[in-house]
Each structure stands twice: as structure tokens, then as C-alpha cells.
Write a protein that holds these residues in place. Structure first.
Motif: not given
Length: 360
Positions: A14-20, A22-25, A64-68, A213-220
Motif C-alpha cells: 500500500n503506497y498510501k495517498k496522503e490526502e486519504t 477514511l479509507n487508505k487508498m 481491500k484489507e480491513p483494519y480497526t 476511545l471509539t473504534t471503526s472498521l476502515k480499509y486499506y
């Protein structure tokens, strides 16, 4: 011109786009800054070594790979939501914590009173409740004891101030009043300081270890089976350092995106060829080369096509404790070609494959 060619693979990246957020594009290929940073780390460099990079490659698929995702709230309050935790280190907001209790509803919960919560660690919950009780006792003591004493001290100071006006400077009476005034001020300071120290040690420091804290399911977005071809142009010593330390390069992208270096060798690139070369890889191409038609983009059917424009970070300049990145305007292109009339383009001609090389 002699440059260093590196061929490597990654099973995932994953070469993360810095502007993303909610979901790490991911970028389809690693940005220049990502590669430069990884190479500097592999060589143990502590300052920037100028270099130009040509990046090309391909990947098999993307999933897409989920993460907490953990979000720490600003405060813990009655009826707060989320999960009550105790931090391993209260100075760091990290995943190093013990869960204490979990709220069942979005609002109307109380960790202290045990309203609509699931208890995870009873011992830590009792510790939290004990600290809340202590806070109430400290507030009560301050209101009913120390504040009343401080009020009397304030009145006494006011009385002494009025008395001072009645006596001449250097008179025995004034000296006695000043001495008494100093004693009262020291007593006032001691009362405030002792309460402050006690509250900080017994309540504020232990309580600061608790957080909500709160947790949410997001994606890479994760690329699968990546192949990268990197051409590095720099001074002779830097290129030798990179080649000698290339197997210190552990990952590109995330720390878990390990690399398998297939090849690292010096090659000669030329700027003239006899016939057109069509690249089998996608690449970041300088935007001006596309605009001025020095690179030919084509679709799979052979017709003209467009790529995707990006402003990619390369190297940065420290300024006012910030990193100011130099940007490169590029086009991510596939199915492109170049010939002998192309400008600012080099070619890596080998027995097995030929590469179109565009340094940025």
C-alpha cells in the motif's frame, strides 16, 4: 550514462495517498519520496543525497484489507461513549492499552455508576471509580476547608494592608506588620502548593492514564504481487552505497510490505535507439513529455489514450520545523512507447528486456 537498476517484488503493498483519511487508498506505484526515503534508510543516511528516480512496474490485482481504526476522545465524561481504557504510557496515544469497560449505547452510559456498560476488567474499573471518588473528596476538601482558610488569610492580609498605612516607614510597628504579612503569605502559598502537589500525585497523574476511545472498521487498498523496476541516477559514491546496502531494504510502503530484491546492478542507458520501444510496464512519466508528445500513449486497441495525472512528492526542505516537499507533475501511464525522436528519455537495452527510462 551509468545508472543503478533495481528489480524487486512485493507480495502486497500500500503506497498510501496522503490526502486519504477514511479509507487508505494507494498509488499504483510508490511515489519518488517513498523510494528515496527507503533507500536513504537502507544506507543509513542522515541527510539528503540528491538522486533522480525512474519508477515503473505492474501489479496483478488489488483488494481491500480491513483494519480497526482507534480514535481517542478528548475527555471522559458521564454518559460518554466508546471504550474506557488504561494506557500503558499516558504520554502516547497508541494501541498499548488495557480495556476496562465498553459502553453499550451511543449515549446515556456511565462507567462510574455502571449504567449500560460491559465490564472487561473489574480491577481497573474499581481503580477508575476510586480516582473519581478521590476527585470528589479533593473538591469537597477544597470547598469546605482550604478555601475557607484562604478566605480568612485574604481578610487578614487586607487588615494588615490597612494597618500599614497608619505607621511611618522604618517604624517598629510597621516592621512587625511586614513580618507578619510575610508569614501569612508564606502560609497561603504553602496551603495552595500542598493541595496542588497532593492532587497532582494522587489523582491527576493516575487519572491521566485512563482514556476513552471509539473504534471503526476502515480499509486499506492493497496491491497484490507487485513488480518494480527502479533506475537510480546519482553520484558514483551514492550509487555504490545503495548497491552495497540494497539488502537492508526491507519494505516499501507500509512496514509490513516486505520487498524481495531480485537484481541490483549497474547498467548503461542511452538516449538513441534504432526502433520504437513499447513498454510492458506502467510508469510515472514527466507531464511535459506527455504534453509535448515525446512519449506516445496508446490503448490496448492501438488508439491514443490518456493517463492519470499526479503531483508526487520527491524530496523535502526543512522550513520552520516543517517539511516542504518538492513536487513532480507526472502521468501514470500504461501501454506507452518512445522512439529515437523522444527527448529527455533514456533507454535501458538488455538481452531479455528493454526499458524506457524517465528520471524525475
Amino acid at each position: 550514462m551509468e545508472v543503478l537498476r533495481i528489480i524487486l517484488t512485493q507480495s502486497s503493498a500500500n503506497y498510501k495517498k496522503e490526502e486519504t483519511v477514511l479509507n487508505k487508498m494507494t498509488y499504483p506505484l510508490p511515489p519518488f519520496s517513498t523510494i528515496i526515503g527507503a533507500l536513504h534508510s537502507a544506507c543509513g543516511y542522515t541527510y539528503y543525497h540528491p538522486m533522480d528516480i525512474s519508477v515503473q512496474g505492474k501489479y496483478e490485482s488489488m483488494h481491500k484489507e480491513p483494519y480497526t481504526d482507534y480514535c481517542f476522545l478528548n475527555s471522559i465524561g458521564e454518559g460518554d461513549r466508546g471504550i474506557l481504557v488504561k494506557m500503558k504510557n499516558e504520554n502516547l496515544l497508541s494501541t498499548a492499552f488495557d480495556k476496562v469497560a465498553k459502553a453499550k449505547k451511543p449515549q446515556g452510559n456511565s462507567f462510574r455508576k455502571g449504567i449500560t456498560i460491559d465490564v472487561i476488567n473489574q480491577k481497573l474499573l474499581e481503580e477508575y471509580r476510586g480516582l473519581k471518588d478521590l476527585s470528589d473528596k479533593i473538591d469537597e476538601f477544597k470547598k469546605n476547608r482550604s478555601d475557607k482558610v484562604l478566605l480568612l488569610i485574604k481578610k487578614r492580609k487586607s487588615t494588615l494592608t490597612n494597618k500599614k498605612k497608619k505607621y511611618e516607614i522604618n517604624s517598629p510597628e510597621l516592621k512587625l506588620i511586614l513580618k507578619r504579612e510575610k508569614q501569612i503569605k508564606e502560609l497561603e502559598k504553602e496551603i495552595k502548593q500542598r493541595l496542588k502537589v497532593y492532587k497532582n500525585k494522587e489523582y491527576e497523574i493516575p487519572y491521566s492514564k485512563f482514556a476513552c476511545l471509539t473504534t471503526s472498521l476502515k480499509y486499506y487498498e492493497v496491491l497484490n504481487n507487485v513488480e518494480l523496476i527502479l533506475h537510480i541516477k546519482s553520484d558514483e559514491n551514492t550509487l555504490k552505497d545503495i548497491k552495497e546496502n540494497i539488502y537492508n531494504l526491507k519494505s516499501i510502503g507500509r512496514s509490513e510490505d516486505f520487498v524481495d530484491v531480485k537484481e541490483a546492478c549497474f547498467v548503461n542507458v542511452v538516449d538513441e535507439i534504432k526502433e520504437e520501444i513499447i513498454s510492458e510496464y506502467s510508469a510515472y512519466i514527466d507531464y511535459d513529455l506527455i504534453k509535448n508528445e515525446h512519449i506516445n500513449l496508446r490503448s490496448k486497441t492501438g488508439t491514443s489514450a490518456d493517463g492519470t495525472k499526479y503531483y508526487l512528492n520527491k524530496n523535502y526542505i526543512p522550513e520552520n520545523n516543517k517539511r516542504i516537499f518538492k513536487k513532480r507533475k507526472v502521468v501514470y501511464a500504461s501501454q506507452y512507447s518512445a522512439d529515437e525522436e523522444s527527448e529527455n528519455i533514456y533507454f535501458d537495452i538488455s538481452k531479455d528486456k528493454s526499458y524506457i527510462v524517465n528520471f524525475n
